[in-house]
Design a protein around this motif. Structure first.
Motif, mmCIF file in Angstrom:
data_model
loop_
_atom_site.group_PDB
_atom_site.id
_atom_site.type_symbol
_atom_site.label_atom_id
_atom_site.label_comp_id
_atom_site.label_asym_id
_atom_site.label_seq_id
_atom_site.Cartn_x
_atom_site.Cartn_y
_atom_site.Cartn_z
ATOM 1 N N LEU A 46 0.869 -1.180 0.000
ATOM 2 C CA LEU A 46 0.000 0.000 0.000
ATOM 3 C C LEU A 46 0.902 1.225 0.000
ATOM 4 O O LEU A 46 1.632 1.467 0.955
ATOM 5 C CB LEU A 46 -0.887 -0.002 1.251
ATOM 6 N N GLN A 47 0.886 1.986 -1.103
ATOM 7 C CA GLN A 47 1.797 3.119 -1.219
ATOM 8 C C GLN A 47 1.061 4.408 -1.559
ATOM 9 O O GLN A 47 0.206 4.431 -2.441
ATOM 10 C CB GLN A 47 2.847 2.803 -2.294
ATOM 11 N N VAL A 48 1.412 5.461 -0.844
ATOM 12 C CA VAL A 48 0.768 6.753 -1.061
ATOM 13 C C VAL A 48 1.592 7.547 -2.080
ATOM 14 O O VAL A 48 2.793 7.740 -1.898
ATOM 15 C CB VAL A 48 0.638 7.519 0.276
ATOM 16 N N PHE A 49 0.912 7.980 -3.156
ATOM 17 C CA PHE A 49 1.609 8.731 -4.207
ATOM 18 C C PHE A 49 1.132 10.186 -4.310
ATOM 19 O O PHE A 49 1.595 10.923 -5.167
ATOM 20 C CB PHE A 49 1.447 8.045 -5.565
ATOM 21 N N GLY A 50 0.182 10.534 -3.430
ATOM 22 C CA GLY A 50 -0.308 11.906 -3.480
ATOM 23 C C GLY A 50 -1.124 12.265 -2.251
ATOM 24 O O GLY A 50 -1.888 11.437 -1.756
ATOM 25 N N VAL A 51 -0.909 13.464 -1.748
ATOM 26 C CA VAL A 51 -1.699 13.987 -0.622
ATOM 27 C C VAL A 51 -2.028 15.434 -0.960
ATOM 28 O O VAL A 51 -1.140 16.190 -1.365
ATOM 29 C CB VAL A 51 -0.909 13.948 0.703
ATOM 30 N N THR A 52 -3.314 15.800 -0.819
ATOM 31 C CA THR A 52 -3.651 17.201 -1.075
ATOM 32 C C THR A 52 -4.594 17.744 -0.019
ATOM 33 O O THR A 52 -5.525 17.056 0.406
ATOM 34 C CB THR A 52 -4.272 17.396 -2.490
ATOM 35 N N ASN A 53 -4.312 18.957 0.433
ATOM 36 C CA ASN A 53 -5.307 19.654 1.246
ATOM 37 C C ASN A 53 -5.921 20.734 0.353
ATOM 38 O O ASN A 53 -5.732 20.694 -0.867
ATOM 39 C CB ASN A 53 -4.694 20.197 2.560
ATOM 40 N N SER A 54 -6.664 21.655 0.915
ATOM 41 C CA SER A 54 -7.348 22.598 0.031
ATOM 42 C C SER A 54 -6.393 23.652 -0.546
ATOM 43 O O SER A 54 -6.725 24.341 -1.500
ATOM 44 C CB SER A 54 -8.497 23.274 0.782
ATOM 45 N N GLN A 55 -5.164 23.741 0.035
ATOM 46 C CA GLN A 55 -4.230 24.752 -0.448
ATOM 47 C C GLN A 55 -3.084 24.215 -1.280
ATOM 48 O O GLN A 55 -2.770 24.713 -2.343
ATOM 49 C CB GLN A 55 -3.655 25.502 0.760
ATOM 50 N N TRP A 56 -2.450 23.177 -0.713
ATOM 51 C CA TRP A 56 -1.245 22.650 -1.357
ATOM 52 C C TRP A 56 -1.378 21.168 -1.625
ATOM 53 O O TRP A 56 -2.175 20.480 -1.002
ATOM 54 C CB TRP A 56 -0.012 22.859 -0.452
ATOM 55 N N MET A 57 -0.548 20.684 -2.574
ATOM 56 C CA MET A 57 -0.565 19.239 -2.763
ATOM 57 C C MET A 57 0.837 18.702 -2.978
ATOM 58 O O MET A 57 1.747 19.392 -3.440
ATOM 59 C CB MET A 57 -1.500 18.827 -3.897
ATOM 60 N N LEU A 58 0.974 17.441 -2.592
ATOM 61 C CA LEU A 58 2.238 16.736 -2.676
ATOM 62 C C LEU A 58 2.003 15.584 -3.635
ATOM 63 O O LEU A 58 1.213 14.686 -3.339
ATOM 64 C CB LEU A 58 2.579 16.226 -1.269
ATOM 65 N N LEU A 59 2.642 15.645 -4.807
ATOM 66 C CA LEU A 59 2.500 14.556 -5.776
ATOM 67 C C LEU A 59 3.878 13.965 -5.986
ATOM 68 O O LEU A 59 4.865 14.698 -6.062
ATOM 69 C CB LEU A 59 1.952 15.087 -7.106
ATOM 70 N N SER A 60 3.950 12.646 -6.071
ATOM 71 C CA SER A 60 5.264 12.033 -6.177
ATOM 72 C C SER A 60 5.204 10.841 -7.116
ATOM 73 O O SER A 60 4.193 10.146 -7.198
ATOM 74 C CB SER A 60 5.733 11.589 -4.790
ATOM 75 N N ALA A 61 6.291 10.618 -7.831
ATOM 76 C CA ALA A 61 6.369 9.458 -8.733
ATOM 77 C C ALA A 61 6.820 8.228 -7.951
ATOM 78 O O ALA A 61 6.724 7.104 -8.430
ATOM 79 C CB ALA A 61 7.337 9.744 -9.876
ATOM 80 N N THR A 62 7.306 8.453 -6.749
ATOM 81 C CA THR A 62 7.727 7.338 -5.883
ATOM 82 C C THR A 62 6.920 7.406 -4.589
ATOM 83 O O THR A 62 6.381 8.471 -4.255
ATOM 84 C CB THR A 62 9.231 7.461 -5.546
#
Lengths: 368, 368
Positions: A46-62
């Motif tokens: 189970l791997q997280v590749f993205g987290v977003t709140n209403s302002q910023w987001m963290l997207l990752s290829a790993t």
């Protein structure tokens, strides 16, 4: 259902988290504690590749580190955009993808159909889709069928209690639901477990507010709308084509106080209406009863109600304590005695666990 | 989780039924009523390719009619052989195969490991494996992991109540179980819901027997061994390596009557011991309590017990009616207030539904 692929290969599931607030954050902690075990015992990554709140987001290829995602998100300068978030998962090289909506927003569910159409599974404790416009709900159910993707929402009713899964299993194995009835609000459960003759209602509401059991504006709980939303979700699961407005809701906010501007004013004026509630509680007590705020899905009669009812002291609904929820299913198979589920139906740990349980169901359906 | 394959292809599951007694027969009727809907909505073809009782068996290369299987089985002259039955499924051209053991036999579970090693999933309401020798249980769990096959047994505890699935979801999402406690016998629930000071215990047992609530020999219920078996199943699910003999069981069969030869003699002599039970019931009543026959898995303390306990009248365990089961899970997440499941925990319809629910879970894990 534990399993490891014959060739020792891991099955990878790419996860996106929308809204890492209290529930989302708790879910990420729960995930962090279980990933090793799930990898070893189930062969599941189970791997997280993205987290977003209403302002910023963290997207990752790993895969994003489950221990430092928060720092990483806080130092982001990528502005949040659900379209970019969607694109990131749509083009992910991982075949199995799940987006988890941990918000309470009405805007996020507008993306569910698109996600499902891209083969991305959707899990949420957000009640807005299930209790929002019927057409939107039906479109999601249709997309789920058409695109072979899952939409799961156990956390919407009773938090981590196995309410929707139990109902779905009943229906899928051919049982016929006659009615679903229960106490669906932890806040109102707490209030009525502490209220009775001789205790001013406004006092109990004040204590519940002070203890953090209510929303910042207690009218949101007392209006009964949260219970009505859960009732609509359960009713639709039973096949009833119902809108939120179709539920007959008895609000506990006195009519004259519904438009009071501030919470402070509301709390100040609430004692003026204590006599009404005292009268109802006394009447109930004289009959050996107790007041309980109950949601009802009457499938047989085709109607849904939310109201303050009087139950005999030895009835299961009158026996609750703390902020317990209780849900009673009366069906063709459970006709003499209902099937009942009782326990804390709110709180970040148990709600996140309900979401996590859905995630494992989806993972299993993908062959994990 | 409904879905249809993109290409409109159906997913086929080949089913074998061992022991078409009351539960097996009911399951086949439930299946017959749902096959069309499951085909249309889920793209799932649930097809029975074999049915065997202890004497004869019906094996077929094409799906067996769910409306005439009984006539077909009765006119069989193929003697029952679990080896031939196994071979039939081992060589089936259908990739996904499930054998459902609806017997209460200790002999059938000896085949589970072999079935799992052939990739055949196993579903059962039979308590013999889960409460039998620990080594056999562990071998099945190991085979399940190793061969990527499912072993599911929801029907073993609480019939159709979602007991094992709830427990598994708790554990898999990282909750820690402290104890599981409850009323696990519909028969003993019925007896103690009707027993109290002034009502002879033997009389209540006689009425329960006459109403068909007990086994033909009520000592099988009163011995507490059926409850002990359920306790062992739950304990092992929590990771406790326990044998049936490790459970401290308080039998309700008076010592001198344990070796009485006939059921008639037993029932005749039971009234001699009514005074003992009357004394216990009175003592409980004086304290405002009620007697309840309770099974306990104390994970924290590492011990399991089955005993007659006295509960305050307002405790959920003292509030049961009919032949209800109740199961309370106290865990790290449900520490203040337990998660409780209550309802009829016996009966062919609900037990078969528990098995059917497992079958749908397995089918979903295969991508249906």
């Amino acid at each position: 259902m534990e399993s490891i692929d014959h060739n020792g290969e891991k099955r990878q599931v790419a996860i996106g988290i929308v809204g890492p607030g209290l529930i989302g954050k708790t879910l990420l902690s729960q995930l962090a504690l279980q990933t090793d075990r799930l990898r070893e015992e189930w062969g599941l990554e189970l791997q997280v590749f993205g987290v977003t709140n209403s302002q910023w987001m963290l997207l990752s290829a790993t895969p994003i580190s489950l221990s430092s995602w928060q720092t990483a998100l806080e130092s982001q300068d990528t502005e949040a955009s659900l379209d970019s978030f969607t694109y990131h998962f749509a083009t992910s090289p991982v075949a199995d993808r799940v987006i988890i909506d941990c918000t309470a927003s009405a805007a996020v569910p507008c993306h569910y159909t698109k996600w499902l159409s891209l083969g991305i599974h959707v899990i949420t404790p957000n009640k807005r889709l299930g209790s929002g416009p019927l057409a939107d709900y039906l479109a999601v159910k249709e997309a789920q069928r058409h695109y072979h993707a899952h939409f799961m929402a156990e956390g919407t009713v009773g938090a981590g209690l196995p309410v929707l899964s139990t109902l779905q299993s009943m229906i899928n194995t051919g049982d016929k639901v006659a009615k679903i009835e229960g106490v669906f609000s932890g806040t109102l459960s707490f209030i009525f477990n502490n209220f009775g003759p001789g205790r001013p209602f406004s006092d109990v509401v004040g204590k519940a507010k002070a203890a953090g059991y209510t929303e910042p504006d207690p009218r949101e709980d007392l209006s009964g709308m949260d219970v009505a939303r859960k009732v609509v979700i359960l009713a639709r699961e039973c096949g009833m084509q119902i809108e939120l407005e179709d539920v007959a809701v008895e609000s506990l906010v006195p009519e004259p106080l519904q438009s009071t501007s501030s919470v402070l004013d509301f709390m100040d004026q609430l004692p003026q209406f204590d006599a009404d509630m005292e009268a109802r509680a006394s009447e109930a007590a004289e009959a050996g009863n107790k007041l309980v705020y109950v949601g009802l899905v009457d499938v047989a009669a085709g109607k849904c109600t939310v109201s303050l009812q009087s139950y005999p002291a030895d009835h299961a609904f009158a026996q609750l304590s703390g902020s317990d929820n209780i849900i009673a299913f009366t069906t063709r198979r459970y006709s003499q005695q209902p099937l009942m589920i009782r326990g804390p139906g709110a709180g970040a740990e148990v709600t996140a666990a309900g979401v996590f349980g859905d995630l494992l169901q989806v993972a299993q359906s993908l062959g994990a």
